[in-house]
Design an enzyme around this catalytic site. Structure first.
Site, mmCIF file in Angstrom:
data_model
loop_
_atom_site.group_PDB
_atom_site.id
_atom_site.type_symbol
_atom_site.label_atom_id
_atom_site.label_comp_id
_atom_site.label_asym_id
_atom_site.label_seq_id
_atom_site.Cartn_x
_atom_site.Cartn_y
_atom_site.Cartn_z
ATOM 1 N N SER A 123 39.593 46.761 65.768
ATOM 2 C CA SER A 123 40.876 47.087 66.398
ATOM 3 C C SER A 123 41.978 47.006 65.356
ATOM 4 O O SER A 123 41.888 46.217 64.408
ATOM 5 C CB SER A 123 41.168 46.091 67.525
ATOM 6 O OG SER A 123 42.499 46.243 67.956
ATOM 7 N N TYR A 126 41.562 37.880 71.427
ATOM 8 C CA TYR A 126 41.170 39.254 71.122
ATOM 9 C C TYR A 126 41.435 39.562 69.650
ATOM 10 O O TYR A 126 40.553 40.028 68.922
ATOM 11 C CB TYR A 126 41.962 40.223 72.011
ATOM 12 C CG TYR A 126 41.579 41.679 71.807
ATOM 13 C CD1 TYR A 126 40.403 42.184 72.359
ATOM 14 C CD2 TYR A 126 42.388 42.530 71.059
ATOM 15 C CE1 TYR A 126 40.036 43.508 72.169
ATOM 16 C CE2 TYR A 126 42.034 43.856 70.862
ATOM 17 C CZ TYR A 126 40.856 44.342 71.421
ATOM 18 O OH TYR A 126 40.497 45.647 71.224
#
Ligand SMILES: [Zn+2]
Length: 730
Positions: free
Chosen positions: A598, A611
């Site tokens: 990401s 995350y």
């Protein structure tokens, strides 16, 4: 020879007057072809052809003309549609004989014979684009309205026996004649016509080392004749069945299913690597009682060496299979790959000698010298092909060849096609021209690509993108239903191919669905083992599975959710790589691993500790795996940002909380899609390119990174985020 329908035991009688009665004459031919092809005992996939001579109105003259409708080149009786049939003006077709006769040198395998194939196009009726096959004269030159040419096991068994001519007489009396083996073409059409001229009572012919051809003036009668001839041959064979003494009796015992699968998952990747040094192959495991009876038998080695007989069979199975004399009861599992390695070396050298001994000055270059069929006692048959469909066809053909050998050895002695004849089919210039006309292979042809997370979002888009490149796609997902939905879409788009073979999961098409939870190592291993059983190995893996647990305003989530985030985003990809490593190393074929991380991994910000840090760990995992798995596997990361479209990571709740966070006005009654568009537009405005980032953008990069286009790139993270300068890697 009229038999009552209920008397057919060895063929399925499928003619239905009610169905046929509603069809036009061309559709009746299609119907007859489909029901003949539906029974493997009548003909093999892609094998045989059928025809009808039909009166039609000529679009130019308005007059009634005779048109030969005949199954064209390629295609398959079982699945044929009207589009698979060529149509030729009968008078124009028959006029070709004078062209043929004018040639100074004519006959089988002459230049004029090969050049006739191009002439058929000049006789086309009704602008039909279907190409005529080399078998067209077998139909056009026979003065009956309907002709069936099939490759039935029982008829080939007679045709491949030492005393085939006498057997034909014995089985059919005078009704069916016999012509010796001759490569199909215009001349064979003339030979068949002459046989019929000499003996006008003939209803058909056994074609030596090849199959059956028969005719009638009524289509239903032609169909029933085909069935009754096959039935008579099958009955004769059944009366002579050798029972337990078949194939010289049993030499080895089969392994049970559990032992077999355990051995196969170990063996297949290694074997795939061995046969794929020139071209990558896809495998099909085919294990039936009949296959096992053969591979476990005393005579298997001798009969395997003779090779397959019907040219249609051996174009896929090659001149002969590789039989490995491994004792499943006494020899160790470790000794099997060694025996295979030695067997393969011998096979390749045999193949080179065969090529050298049989080649002509203008023969095409030698093709891949590896076997496409491997026979192992206790285990069964393993077939290899350039894709799943071809490897299934290969397995089907060899299992039919086994039936031919069993039958032939029951009534006589089995004999193969003479080597030179086999060579002249395998290296036929017309076949070579066909191969050359095929479009170049796609980027992921011959590849098995596992997409973990294929049930939704980027994974689903990636599965679609790579399928377009010819990949065999394993759609893996936590949700089996979602994985299945993607695999089903792919099967509908690309078809499942031809060929009826494959045991268990190995009978699959070019896309399969498997459930996997990447936080569980055993589950990953089981998933990969299924891929190996399905296709023989594993090439690229693309992991898009990830999790985002919405945190509170301070960025916190409960401890168990923190652990889950790491388990899915960081540990999971490691487990996958670590489990796949054994398979990749056994295969020894270059491949790649892509892990979707990401843009968040590189941007320190408030609000999503778990995350962001798990994705940062994944980024570094990419680099360490690149070192660990080199030189075999390239490992790269794909770092998307803010793909809102169709993402399982952006459920309605998260979209609303983000819209609120960024003070974007919205109405609670708006659809989720419209809310997502608003958020996507907001994200787009934060990027350098000012464009929303789509699933297609991500899928394209996942594909490119896996492809040979990035073959010199490993250990890198490529962002696809529209341009976020905060996420620039340093
Ligand atoms: Zn044929």
């Amino acid at each position: 020879m009229t038999m009552k329908i209920q008397e057919f035991e060895h063929v399925n009688y499928l003619w239905d007057d009610h169905v046929a009665g509603q069809l036009d004459p061309v559709e009746r031919l299609r119907y007859r072809s489909n029901i003949l092809g539906a029974d493997q005992r009548i003909t093999n996939t892609g094998g045989g052809n059928t025809s009808s001579k039909i009166k039609m109105t000529d679009p130019l003259s308005g007059e009634e003309v005779d048109v030969l409708w005949v199954k064209g080149s390629g295609g398959d009786l079982r699945t044929s549609t009207r589009a698979n049939f060529a149509s030729l003006y009968m008078d124009k077709f028959l006029s070709l004989e004078s062209i043929y006769n004018k040639a100074e040198v004519k006959g089988v395998k002459t230049e004029i014979e090969d050049s006739m194939v191009d002439m058929y196009r000049h006789t086309t009726f009704g602008l039909n684009p279907a190409a005529s096959s080399i078998d067209t004269p077998l139909h056009g030159l026979i003065p009956f309205r309907h002709v069936d040419h099939t490759h039935p096991i029982s008829a080939i068994a007679i045709a491949a026996s030492k005393d085939q001519e006498q057997l034909t007489q014995k089985v059919f009396g005078g009704e069916v004649g016999w012509v010796p083996w001759q490569r199909p073409g215009f001349d064979l059409g003339l030979v068949i016509r002459d046989a019929l001229k000499k003996n006008p009572k003939l209803k058909g012919l056994i074609m030596g080392q090849h199959g059956l051809i028969n005719w009638a003036d009524d289509d239903k009668a032609c169909y029933e004749l085909t069935l009754s001839l096959i039935e008579s041959a099958a009955l004769y064979i059944k009366q002579h069945d050798k029972g337990k003494k078949t194939f010289g009796g049993q030499k080895y015992k089969s392994l049970n299913e559990e032992e077999r699968n355990k051995l196969l998952v170990q063996l297949l990747p290694k074997l795939r690597g061995m046969v794929s040094q020139k071209n990558r192959f896809i495998g099909t495991v085919h294990v039936t009682d009949k296959v096992l009876q053969f591979v476990n038998s005393v005579d298997a080695e001798r009969l395997a060496e003779i090779g397959t007989s019907c040219p249609d069979h051996f174009l896929r199975t090659k001149i002969k299979p590789l039989y490995v004399d491994w004792n499943p009861q006494k020899d160790s599992a470790e000794s099997l790959p060694e025996k295979l390695e030695a067997g393969l070396a011998e096979y390749r050298s045999d193949y080179a000698s065969y090529y050298e001994a049989c080649k002509h000055p203008n023969s095409p270059a030698r093709r891949d010298p590896n076997p496409t069929v491997i026979l192992i006692p206790g285990l069964g048959l393993i077939a290899w092909g350039k894709n799943k469909s071809e490897s299934r066809v290969t397995a089907e053909f060899y299992s039919l060849a086994i039936e031919v050998m069993r039958s032939s050895e029951a009534i006589s002695e089995y004999q193969g096609l003479p080597r030179q004849e086999a060579f002249d089919i395998e290296y036929w210039l017309l076949e070579e021209a066909k191969l050359k006309r095929m479009p170049p292979e796609k980027e992921f042809a011959r590849n098995v690509v596992v997409v973990i997370g294929a049930g939704s979002g980027i994974g689903k888009a990636t599965a679609h993108r790579i399928a377009k490149e010819g990949a065999h796609v394993v759609c893996a997902d936590l949700s089996e239903d979602a994985a299945q939905a993607t695999a089903k879409e792919l099967a509908e788009m690309y078809g499942v191919g031809i060929g009826v073979a494959g045991t268990g999961i190995s009978g699959c098409g070019s896309a399969i669905a498997l459930a996997v939870d990447i936080t569980k190592r055993e589950g990953i291993r089981a998933m990969l083992e299924n891929v190996v059983l399905a296709y023989g190995g594993v090439d690229n893996i693309i992991i898009t599975a990830g999790i985002f647990v919405p945190p509170d305003k301070q960025g916190y989530i409960p401890d168990d959710k923190w652990a889950l985030t790491y388990a899915v985003n960081a540990t999971g990809p490691f487990f996958v790589a670590d489990e796949a490593k054994k398979i990749w190393q056994a295969q020894g074929l270059k491949t790649s691993l892509i892990i979707a991380t990401s843009a968040n991994a590189a941007v320190a910000k408030q609000g999503s500790f778990a995350y962001d840090t798990s994705k940062a760990a994944a980024n570094h995992l990419v680099r360490e795996l690149a070192i660990e798995l080199s030189p075999l596997v390239r490992v790269n990361g794909l770092a998307p940002a803010t793909v809102v479209e169709g993402s399982s990571m952006f459920p309605r709740d998260r979209v609303i909380s983000s819209l609120t966070k960024y003070n974007i006005s919205f109405d609670e009654s708006e659809s989720t899609e419209s809310l997502r568009d608003k958020l996507a537009e907001f994200y787009a405005q934060r990027t350098l390119t000012k464009s929303p980032v789509t699933l297609a953008d991500q899928a394209e990069m996942a594909y490119l990174l896996s492809s040979s286009k990035f073959s010199k790139t490993t250990g890198q993270i490529i962002t696809v985020d529209g341009g976020l300068h905060e996420a620039f890697l340093r």
